[in-house]
Design a protein around this motif. Structure first.
Motif, mmCIF file in Angstrom:
data_model
loop_
_atom_site.group_PDB
_atom_site.id
_atom_site.type_symbol
_atom_site.label_atom_id
_atom_site.label_comp_id
_atom_site.label_asym_id
_atom_site.label_seq_id
_atom_site.Cartn_x
_atom_site.Cartn_y
_atom_site.Cartn_z
ATOM 1 N N SER A 43 0.830 -1.205 0.000
ATOM 2 C CA SER A 43 0.000 0.000 0.000
ATOM 3 C C SER A 43 0.865 1.255 0.000
ATOM 4 C CB SER A 43 -0.916 -0.001 1.230
ATOM 5 O OG SER A 43 -1.655 1.190 1.313
ATOM 6 N N THR A 44 1.958 1.229 0.770
ATOM 7 C CA THR A 44 2.864 2.380 0.829
ATOM 8 C C THR A 44 3.522 2.627 -0.520
ATOM 9 O OG1 THR A 44 3.336 1.790 3.132
ATOM 10 C CG2 THR A 44 4.783 3.383 2.108
ATOM 11 N N ILE A 45 3.958 1.549 -1.173
ATOM 12 C CA ILE A 45 4.602 1.675 -2.483
ATOM 13 C C ILE A 45 3.641 2.280 -3.499
ATOM 14 C CG2 ILE A 45 5.477 0.329 -4.438
ATOM 15 C CD1 ILE A 45 6.754 -1.572 -2.359
ATOM 16 N N HIS A 46 2.374 1.886 -3.445
ATOM 17 C CA HIS A 46 1.395 2.383 -4.411
ATOM 18 C C HIS A 46 1.115 3.875 -4.235
ATOM 19 C CE1 HIS A 46 -0.339 -0.769 -7.036
ATOM 20 N NE2 HIS A 46 0.271 -1.564 -6.197
ATOM 21 N N LYS A 47 1.473 4.443 -3.107
ATOM 22 C CA LYS A 47 1.276 5.883 -2.906
ATOM 23 C C LYS A 47 2.176 6.698 -3.818
ATOM 24 C CE LYS A 47 -1.649 6.620 0.597
ATOM 25 N NZ LYS A 47 -2.795 7.554 0.526
ATOM 26 N N THR A 48 3.473 6.329 -3.846
ATOM 27 C CA THR A 48 4.445 7.178 -4.551
ATOM 28 C C THR A 48 5.405 6.421 -5.457
ATOM 29 O OG1 THR A 48 6.104 7.070 -2.797
ATOM 30 C CG2 THR A 48 4.414 8.754 -2.587
ATOM 31 N N GLY A 49 5.328 5.079 -5.492
ATOM 32 C CA GLY A 49 6.283 4.335 -6.296
ATOM 33 C C GLY A 49 7.686 4.436 -5.720
ATOM 34 N N PRO A 50 8.732 4.445 -6.549
ATOM 35 C CA PRO A 50 10.113 4.492 -6.061
ATOM 36 C C PRO A 50 10.414 5.689 -5.156
ATOM 37 C CG PRO A 50 10.070 3.903 -8.376
ATOM 38 C CD PRO A 50 8.667 4.305 -8.015
ATOM 39 N N SER A 51 9.632 6.767 -5.274
ATOM 40 C CA SER A 51 9.867 7.954 -4.436
ATOM 41 C C SER A 51 9.709 7.652 -2.956
ATOM 42 C CB SER A 51 8.908 9.078 -4.834
ATOM 43 O OG SER A 51 9.081 9.456 -6.177
ATOM 44 N N ILE A 52 9.063 6.536 -2.640
ATOM 45 C CA ILE A 52 8.836 6.198 -1.232
ATOM 46 C C ILE A 52 10.158 6.019 -0.506
ATOM 47 C CG2 ILE A 52 8.755 3.668 -1.507
ATOM 48 C CD1 ILE A 52 6.447 5.845 0.702
ATOM 49 N N MET A 53 11.204 5.604 -1.230
ATOM 50 C CA MET A 53 12.511 5.418 -0.591
ATOM 51 C C MET A 53 13.085 6.748 -0.121
ATOM 52 S SD MET A 53 14.316 2.385 -2.834
ATOM 53 C CE MET A 53 14.089 3.203 -4.425
ATOM 54 N N LEU A 54 12.821 7.812 -0.886
ATOM 55 C CA LEU A 54 13.269 9.148 -0.470
ATOM 56 C C LEU A 54 12.554 9.574 0.800
ATOM 57 C CD1 LEU A 54 14.756 11.831 -0.944
ATOM 58 C CD2 LEU A 54 12.833 12.536 -2.404
ATOM 59 N N ILE A 55 11.252 9.274 0.885
ATOM 60 C CA ILE A 55 10.482 9.633 2.080
ATOM 61 C C ILE A 55 11.020 8.892 3.294
ATOM 62 C CG2 ILE A 55 8.190 9.618 3.139
ATOM 63 C CD1 ILE A 55 7.010 9.905 0.343
ATOM 64 N N TYR A 56 11.323 7.602 3.126
ATOM 65 C CA TYR A 56 11.904 6.839 4.234
ATOM 66 C C TYR A 56 13.239 7.431 4.665
ATOM 67 C CZ TYR A 56 8.746 2.875 4.811
ATOM 68 O OH TYR A 56 7.666 2.097 5.124
ATOM 69 N N LEU A 57 14.026 7.871 3.700
ATOM 70 C CA LEU A 57 15.332 8.444 4.027
ATOM 71 C C LEU A 57 15.169 9.745 4.804
ATOM 72 C CD1 LEU A 57 18.412 8.407 3.758
ATOM 73 C CD2 LEU A 57 18.156 9.586 1.563
ATOM 74 N N VAL A 58 14.272 10.628 4.353
ATOM 75 C CA VAL A 58 14.053 11.909 5.021
ATOM 76 C C VAL A 58 13.540 11.701 6.441
ATOM 77 C CG1 VAL A 58 12.660 14.018 5.020
ATOM 78 C CG2 VAL A 58 13.687 13.202 2.887
ATOM 79 N N ILE A 59 12.490 10.896 6.581
ATOM 80 C CA ILE A 59 11.928 10.642 7.913
ATOM 81 C C ILE A 59 12.962 9.958 8.804
ATOM 82 C CG2 ILE A 59 10.132 9.454 9.212
ATOM 83 C CD1 ILE A 59 9.023 11.709 7.626
ATOM 84 N N GLY A 60 13.736 9.036 8.214
ATOM 85 C CA GLY A 60 14.753 8.328 8.986
ATOM 86 C C GLY A 60 15.815 9.261 9.534
ATOM 87 N N VAL A 61 16.253 10.218 8.728
ATOM 88 C CA VAL A 61 17.263 11.185 9.176
ATOM 89 C C VAL A 61 16.741 11.996 10.360
ATOM 90 C CG1 VAL A 61 18.470 13.313 8.536
ATOM 91 C CG2 VAL A 61 18.481 11.350 6.980
ATOM 92 N N PHE A 62 15.484 12.435 10.283
ATOM 93 C CA PHE A 62 14.941 13.256 11.366
ATOM 94 C C PHE A 62 14.606 12.415 12.603
ATOM 95 C CE2 PHE A 62 14.539 16.298 7.931
ATOM 96 C CZ PHE A 62 14.884 17.478 8.571
ATOM 97 N N PHE A 63 14.299 11.142 12.410
ATOM 98 C CA PHE A 63 14.153 10.263 13.571
ATOM 99 C C PHE A 63 15.510 10.071 14.249
ATOM 100 C CE2 PHE A 63 9.784 9.123 13.160
ATOM 101 C CZ PHE A 63 9.458 8.467 14.343
ATOM 102 N N PHE A 64 16.564 10.052 13.456
ATOM 103 C CA PHE A 64 17.902 9.966 14.030
ATOM 104 C C PHE A 64 18.185 11.194 14.889
ATOM 105 C CE2 PHE A 64 22.391 11.302 13.575
ATOM 106 C CZ PHE A 64 22.977 10.298 14.327
ATOM 107 N N PHE A 65 17.792 12.371 14.407
ATOM 108 C CA PHE A 65 17.975 13.581 15.212
ATOM 109 C C PHE A 65 17.187 13.478 16.523
ATOM 110 C CE2 PHE A 65 18.692 16.107 11.053
ATOM 111 C CZ PHE A 65 20.048 15.827 11.103
ATOM 112 N N MET A 66 15.951 12.968 16.450
ATOM 113 C CA MET A 66 15.170 12.815 17.674
ATOM 114 C C MET A 66 15.824 11.811 18.615
ATOM 115 S SD MET A 66 11.143 11.827 18.314
ATOM 116 C CE MET A 66 11.331 10.056 18.081
ATOM 117 N N MET A 67 16.350 10.724 18.042
ATOM 118 C CA MET A 67 17.019 9.730 18.874
ATOM 119 C C MET A 67 18.280 10.312 19.522
ATOM 120 S SD MET A 67 15.154 7.143 18.964
ATOM 121 C CE MET A 67 16.349 6.268 19.935
ATOM 122 N N ARG A 68 18.985 11.183 18.820
ATOM 123 C CA ARG A 68 20.164 11.820 19.411
ATOM 124 C C ARG A 68 19.742 12.770 20.529
ATOM 125 N NH1 ARG A 68 25.354 11.560 17.088
ATOM 126 N NH2 ARG A 68 25.835 12.846 18.907
#
Length: 462
Positions: A43-68
């Protein structure tokens, strides 16, 4: 003050530091890599196709900041049983109560949801077994594990998370092989990197779908903050905590983005079914006839892992609330067993999850539960925002450790993280499916604080 018995540090309150670095890492994996990846990735892939990987990367980076940010505060005070306590300490007791009780309730609901999911997956093999029996069995088993020793919880979570990690690694290895041999699929397509690039567009379903994918990915990372709940029971926390926080995000991003990359490379992403697990689809394309059964087992392990962590986390949150409370009604939740487990809070939290079998028996209750769970998930965003505000205030407090485990470039990264989290919360109001839960989260925020202001204002502000 700490004492040592059989090489296990014992805190002044009787809890024990029995979690290793590996266990802490696996707890984070257990919380953030769940059924959403194994079942909901289609379902997530069908939202944006390959662009979903960019979204995971962006959210992941900011979750890293929160974890720090969480890691920096926990490093300065490693005897806190939950990162949420810093909200009360650095913002206000009232917001601290809101965050602690809301987060505890959110985890209770998450545990109940996983119980319901487990009974659904078990029906794949035992269709005639009543759901309530399955739910009570799994809840009782994992509660017993949580009541034994903190090391038992760590080992069980390591095992359950290990199953998920192996499944993802197998997918990646099989996928690399299929790409290398240019595997031909039944539909006539081939496994190839060109499946990602042919006809690529950043917003295949429109900019609105791209933006709506951000909350979905945000909630996929939920649970990574469990590291901030284990610190008080982790061996050598000042050594383990920095390593755990720095290593977790990279590995989780590798598994998430790696799995999505392989899935969309093996077959054109538009051909993936939204109703079936993409893992099952890929393993079936690889010629593995038992794919459905294997993934069903993995999904059960994923749900058990999340439930296991929910029992642990809710117990520690309630225990912290009891320690900070001056009311006698919270005294039973302060009791710690000889093995260092806050058993009163663990038993009560697990007992609240027993409502899942009752709710699943009534359709109307099930719909209400789904709505309340959605509100609770949205409140999680508010807790994350408050956590970042608390970190900013910590940096300007007398408690700040200049030689501690500092969040990098906090004057930039902290406000940016808050801005992103606020932006994600705002997007909820532009989707008819998430609008009412988002409004409910705001109503809960305002209502909770109004109730507190009338009930125990003097106690909180004293």
């Amino acid at each position: 003050m700490l004492s040592k018995t059989s090489e296990i540090e014992i805190n002044a309150d009787g809890t024990r530091r029995g979690l290793s670095n590996l266990a802490v890492q696996m707890i984070a994996f257990g919380g953030s890599i769940g059924t959403g990846l194994f079942l909901g990735a289609g379902s997530t892939i069908h939202k944006t196709g390959p662009s979903i990987m960019l979204i995971y990367l962006v959210i992941g980076v900011f979750f890293f900041f929160m974890m720090r940010a969480i890691g920096e505060m926990m490093y300065s005070d490693p005897e806190q049983h939950t990162f949420v306590s810093f909200i009360g300490k650095y913002i206000s007791p009232r917001f601290g109560y809101f965050a602690a009780w809301s987060y505890w309730a959110e985890l209770i609901l998450a545990g109940m949801a996983e119980l319901t999911a487990i009974s659904t997956y078990i029906k794949y093999w035992l269709p005639n077994t009543p759901a309530w029996i399955v739910q009570i069995f799994f809840l009782a088993t994992l509660t017993i594990v949580n009541l034994s020793m903190v090391r038992s919880f760590g080992r069980s979570e390591t095992f359950l998370s290990g199953i998920k990690i192996v499944a993802i690694l197998v997918l990646i290895v099989v996928g690399i092989y299929m790409i290398a041999v240019h595997h031909e699929n039944p539909a006539g397509t081939h496994a190839s990197l060109s499946n990602l690039t042919d006809g690529f567009t950043m917003f295949p379903n429109g900019f609105h779908s791209f933006i709506n994918a951000f909350p979905m990915v945000f909630f996929a990372f939920q649970g990574m903050e469990f590291v901030g709940i284990t610190t008080a029971e982790t061996k050598q926390p000042l050594k383990v905590l920095p390593h755990a926080v720095n290593q977790i995000i990279g590995r989780i991003l590798l598994f998430y983005i790696g799995a999505l990359f392989i899935i969309m490379t093996i077959t054109p992403w538009r051909s993936l079914s939204q109703s079936q697990s993409p893992f099952v689809q890929i393993f079936e394309l690889a010629g593995l006839p038992a794919a459905s059964q294997i993934i069903n087992l993995v999904v059960i392990a994923a749900a058990c892992s999340t439930l296991n962590s929910a029992i642990f986390s809710t117990g520690r949150h309630l225990y912290q609330l009891a320690q900070e409370s001056t009311g006698k009604t919270m005294n039973p939740f302060e009791k710690v067993s000889k093995s260092g487990i806050p058993y009163g809070s663990v038993l009560f939290s697990a007992g609240m999850m027993i409502l899942a079998p009752i709710i699943s028996s009534f359709n109307s209750l099930g719909e209400a539960f789904t709505f309340i769970a959605s509100i609770s998930s949205d409140i999680y965003i508010l807790v994350c925002i408050l956590t970042m505000v608390a970190h900013w205030k910590y940096r300007h407090s007398k408690d700040f450790l200049d030689n501690g485990f500092k969040m990098p470039h906090y004057k930039i990264t902290n406000p940016l993280t808050i801005l992103l989290f606020v932006g994600i919360f705002i997007t909820l109001f532009f989707n008819k499916e998430t609008l009412l839960p988002a409004v409910g989260a705001l109503v809960w925020l305002v209502g909770f604080n109004i109730i507190l202001s009338f009930s125990n204002k003097k106690e909180l502000d004293s």
